[in-house]
Design an enzyme around this catalytic site. Structure first.
Site, PDB file in Angstrom:
ATOM      1  N   GLU A  20      34.145  11.911  69.148  1.00 14.39           N
ATOM      2  CA  GLU A  20      32.916  11.103  68.895  1.00 14.39           C
ATOM      3  C   GLU A  20      32.578  10.072  70.161  1.00 14.39           C
ATOM      4  OE1 GLU A  20      33.338   8.799  65.473  1.00 14.39           O
ATOM      5  OE2 GLU A  20      33.039  10.721  64.200  1.00 14.39           O
TER       6      GLU A  20
ATOM      7  N   GLU B 168      33.731  16.891  60.880  1.00 15.77           N
ATOM      8  CA  GLU B 168      33.902  15.901  59.842  1.00 15.77           C
ATOM      9  C   GLU B 168      32.375  15.604  58.931  1.00 15.77           C
ATOM     10  OE1 GLU B 168      35.016  11.895  61.340  1.00 15.77           O
ATOM     11  OE2 GLU B 168      36.424  12.622  62.612  1.00 15.77           O
TER      12      GLU B 168
END
Length: 437
Positions: free
Chosen positions: A240, A369
């Site tokens: 991320e 995710e």
């Protein structure tokens, strides 16, 4: 905790391949390990050892345990058994025509050499990226129980978050331990999730303490240790990078270029591994659209934006390149489209625009995710997303096994033993590829 870091990583990898015969941990033992590194003074505490001479100094035969949480009286402990040979040929997954295929044991020169299409149905189990560098939950349940739970519910892979600092601080130790029997057959995706252990926010893939070169060095160390582990199949390059751009004129923010550099280094160290590249966010740290001027207006959550690959595809070997967005619903990161009167029917075009356009066409996509508390609008969102993933044959890793995830909860309830039956019922519609062996 550097030695516990290594032991923890090895223990997870070994247990996904084997079942060890061990006892149950005490809550006090593991709570103490998570609290601080300390020097053990008895055999019962040998899992806390932090110095290379611990076993000889205390007369403890820790080598018989591998990364076991428990050691026995050295006077009654037999010598270590020789390591068992790998139970299978190293798994070789490849991206062909926008889909993943299992090419294990084949020459891989022709498309027909590979076996059937492979779909990930994985789950993340976090804790190794924290300062205590241990998988969470071992004060509540045995690792064998938790891995049996994962396998029983038809997951085929485990995503293991790590930190750059812990990998680099860890000292070299044995990678293989004996005394176990083949089982489970879970695959493993390694994920450099944080720069420094315990960090809560890494806007970019480097910072003032951890450089890109250090991140590359951590991948080199992981590849040296685990490339030969038959069930470690990939590297999630960095988690991320929400302030980055996909391309653009700023070298300091260009995640696409950085991902290519990091991927090249990982591939040199382990050509077999898949190379997972996460997306970016909606805007960069400097406020520009993360994927350039052609980016859609719908908001992108962290790592969900792979729109830049339309005009700026990654120069990573196509057979090993995996685009890996993170996708969340209302319980994690609110967006205006969750309140649209047509919700959730409005979501598939948004998922397609953000990353889905790649799947089965110009690249392989595995959602790295997704998840949430599975209540109210979030339950509606997850049901719609699970259906969409199944319809488009897109693999994924659910976040997370851990009930301690603050904005999603987990597949287990707070006691680390009771299944979250609602989430597991939802995930049964996603059919991962179960490998024989």
């Amino acid at each position: 905790m550097a030695r516990i870091v290594k032991r923890g990583a090895t223990r997870i990898l070994a247990a996904t391949q084997h079942t060890a015969v061990q006892g149950a941990p005490s809550a006090n033992q593991i709570a103490a390990a998570a609290a601080a590194a300390r020097m053990a003074t008895s055999c019962d505490a040998c899992r806390f050892w932090t110095a290379p001479d611990f076993c000889s100094r205390h007369g403890v035969n820790c080598g018989t345990c591998g990364f076991s949480l428990y050691c026995h009286d050295p006077a009654t402990t037999p010598p270590p058994t020789p390591p068992a040979p790998p139970p299978a040929t190293a798994v070789d997954l490849q991206c062909r025509h926008g889909r993943l295929y299992d090419c294990t044991g084949s020459a891989g020169a022709q498309f027909g050499d590979c076996a059937a299409e492979f779909m990930f149905k994985g789950v993340s189990w976090f804790g190794m990226e924290e300062a205590y560098a241990m998988p969470q939950g071992l004060e509540w349940a045995q690792m064998s129980h938790l891995l049996d739970f994962i396998a029983h519910n038809k997951f085929n892979a485990l995503r293991v978050p790590l930190s750059v600092s812990s990998v680099l601080d860890d000292n070299k130790m044995p990678d293989t331990f004996g005394g176990s029997q083949p089982a489970r057959n879970l695959l493993v995706l390694l994920d450099l999730h944080r720069l420094t252990a315990g960090d809560r926010d890494n806007p970019l893939w480097y910072d003032s303490r951890v450089s890109e070169q250090m991140l590359v060095g951590a991948w080199g160390r992981l590849a040296a240790r685990h490339c030969d582990n038959w069930n470690v199949v990939g590297a999630d390059l960095f988690n991320e990078p929400w302030a980055a751009a996909w391309g653009g004129n700023s070298t300091a923010e260009d995640w696409a270029a950085a991902a290519e550099r990091i991927a090249a280094a990982v591939e040199r160290a382990c050509p077999r591994w898949l190379l997972f590249v996460e997306g970016v966010s909606h805007t960069t740290g400097s406020g520009a659209p993360s994927a350039g001027s052609s980016q859609t207006e719908e908001g992108h959550n962290w790592a969900a934006n792979v729109e830049g690959a339309r005009t700026r595809p990654l120069a990573i070997r196509a057979a090993k390149r995996v685009y890996s967005p993170h996708v969340y619903g209302p319980s994690v990161a609110p967006q205006p489209y969750f309140s649209n009167e047509s919700f959730p029917a409005n979501m598939p075009p948004i998922w397609h625009a953000h990353f889905g356009y790649l799947a089965g066409r110009t690249g392989c996509v595995v959602v790295g995710e997704w998840g949430g508390f599975f209540e109210g609008a979030d339950e509606v969102w997850q049901r719609a997303f699970a259906t969409w993933l199944s319809e488009h044959r897109i693999g994924s890793f659910y976040w997370a096994l851990n009930p301690t995830s603050r904005d999603t909860g987990g597949l287990l309830l707070d006691d680390w033993k009771t299944p979250n039956t609602n989430k597991l019922a939802l995930l049964r519609q996603i059919q991962g590829t179960l490998r024989a062996g």
